[in-house]
Design an enzyme around this catalytic site. Structure first.
Site, PDB file in Angstrom:
ATOM      1  N   LEU A  43     -11.331  11.824  -4.544  1.00 13.62           N
ATOM      2  CA  LEU A  43     -10.970  13.462  -4.881  1.00 13.62           C
ATOM      3  C   LEU A  43     -11.402  14.346  -3.956  1.00 13.62           C
ATOM      4  O   LEU A  43     -12.374  13.981  -3.406  1.00 13.62           O
ATOM      5  CB  LEU A  43     -11.277  13.662  -6.429  1.00 13.62           C
ATOM      6  CG  LEU A  43     -10.869  12.458  -7.422  1.00 13.62           C
ATOM      7  CD1 LEU A  43     -11.526  12.957  -8.791  1.00 13.62           C
ATOM      8  CD2 LEU A  43      -9.321  12.632  -7.459  1.00 13.62           C
ATOM      9  N   ALA A  44     -10.719  15.493  -4.023  1.00 16.86           N
ATOM     10  CA  ALA A  44     -11.080  16.380  -2.929  1.00 16.86           C
ATOM     11  C   ALA A  44     -12.662  17.033  -3.314  1.00 16.86           C
ATOM     12  O   ALA A  44     -13.528  17.275  -2.470  1.00 16.86           O
ATOM     13  CB  ALA A  44     -10.417  17.736  -3.194  1.00 16.86           C
ATOM     14  N   CYS A  45     -13.257  16.975  -4.526  1.00 14.35           N
ATOM     15  CA  CYS A  45     -14.730  17.260  -4.804  1.00 14.35           C
ATOM     16  C   CYS A  45     -15.429  16.156  -4.270  1.00 14.35           C
ATOM     17  O   CYS A  45     -16.686  16.349  -4.308  1.00 14.35           O
ATOM     18  CB  CYS A  45     -14.847  17.253  -6.306  1.00 14.35           C
ATOM     19  SG  CYS A  45     -14.379  16.048  -7.073  1.00 14.35           S
ATOM     20  N   GLY A  46     -15.132  15.119  -3.779  1.00 17.80           N
ATOM     21  CA  GLY A  46     -16.057  13.980  -3.198  1.00 17.80           C
ATOM     22  C   GLY A  46     -16.158  12.858  -4.077  1.00 17.80           C
ATOM     23  O   GLY A  46     -16.585  11.764  -3.849  1.00 17.80           O
TER      24      GLY A  46
END
Ligand SMILES: Cc1cc2nc3c(=O)[nH]c(=O)nc-3n(C[C@H](O)[C@H](O)[C@H](O)COP(=O)(O)O)c2cc1C
Length: 179
Positions: free
Chosen positions: A154-157
């Site tokens: 995900l974009a948050c890692g």
């Protein structure tokens, strides 16, 4: 699918850029696409991009002069209403029946006469929160089609569920729906 009409509603997710690809795929297939952007979506995607791709002005203001009845008319106009990506905020708002923005009014005005699809996109913890899971279950029980999320980075890692369905995947589902 030619000349079908899709209302593409974009909300405030980091995946909002994928809505531009979907709009492009649909217009290339001669689908009439009308975009609606939430307040949050404007932080992630430019209105000009969607207007340029669809050749229609993007709508977002419930109270825009000259468009007083669009919160009803657009629900009648569309063959398919789609929330892509659907933010946690808008999923829970729709479940609550809030009608203080254009998307909220369109959701209530649609009254399930037309297919209403919701494509969630968010961090996996947000997606697993009862506020969101219960809202999605309720919206599904009302007749909305809740689309699956993908698994991956995900974009948050983090790694997990919550990735927005890819534009090509949802385009194929739209093609099947609209024939
Ligand atoms: C960098 C960043 C990325 C975000 N990504 C998401 C997301 O993917 N999904 C989500 O539900 N909210 C996400 N949010 C939070 C929403 O943008 C926020 O709840 C916003 O109020 C949603 O507005 P809207 O529902 O009116 O579009 C993100 C916020 C930031 C700062």
């Amino acid at each position: 699918m030619s000349r079908s009409k899709v209302l593409l509603q974009v909300t405030g997710s980091i995946a909002a850029f994928k809505a531009a690809t979907l709009a492009s795929l649909m217009t290339d297939a001669d689908v009439d696409v009308q975009c609606v952007m939430s307040e949050g979506a404007r932080n992630f995607l430019g209105e000009s991009t969607l207007e340029g791709l669809t050749r229609r002005p993007v709508q977002s203001d419930l109270f825009e002069s000259g468009r007083a009845h669009d919160h009803i008319n657009l629900a009648d106009w569309a063959d398919l209403l789609l929330l892509y990506p659907a933010s946690a905020n808008h999923i829970t708002r729709l479940r609550a029946g809030l009608a203080d923005d254009l998307m909220g009014c369109l959701f209530l005005a649609n009254n399930f006469r037309k297919p209403y699809w919701i494509a969630p996109a968010m961090n996996s913890n947000m997606l697993a929160h009862p506020a969101v899971t219960e809202a999605l279950a309720t919206l599904g029980s009302w007749g909305c089609r809740i689309l699956p999320t993908g698994e991956g980075r995900l974009a948050c890692g983090e790694i997990g569920y919550g990735r927005l369905l890819e534009p090509e995947q949802i385009f194929e589902l739209i093609r099947q729906e609209l024939g």
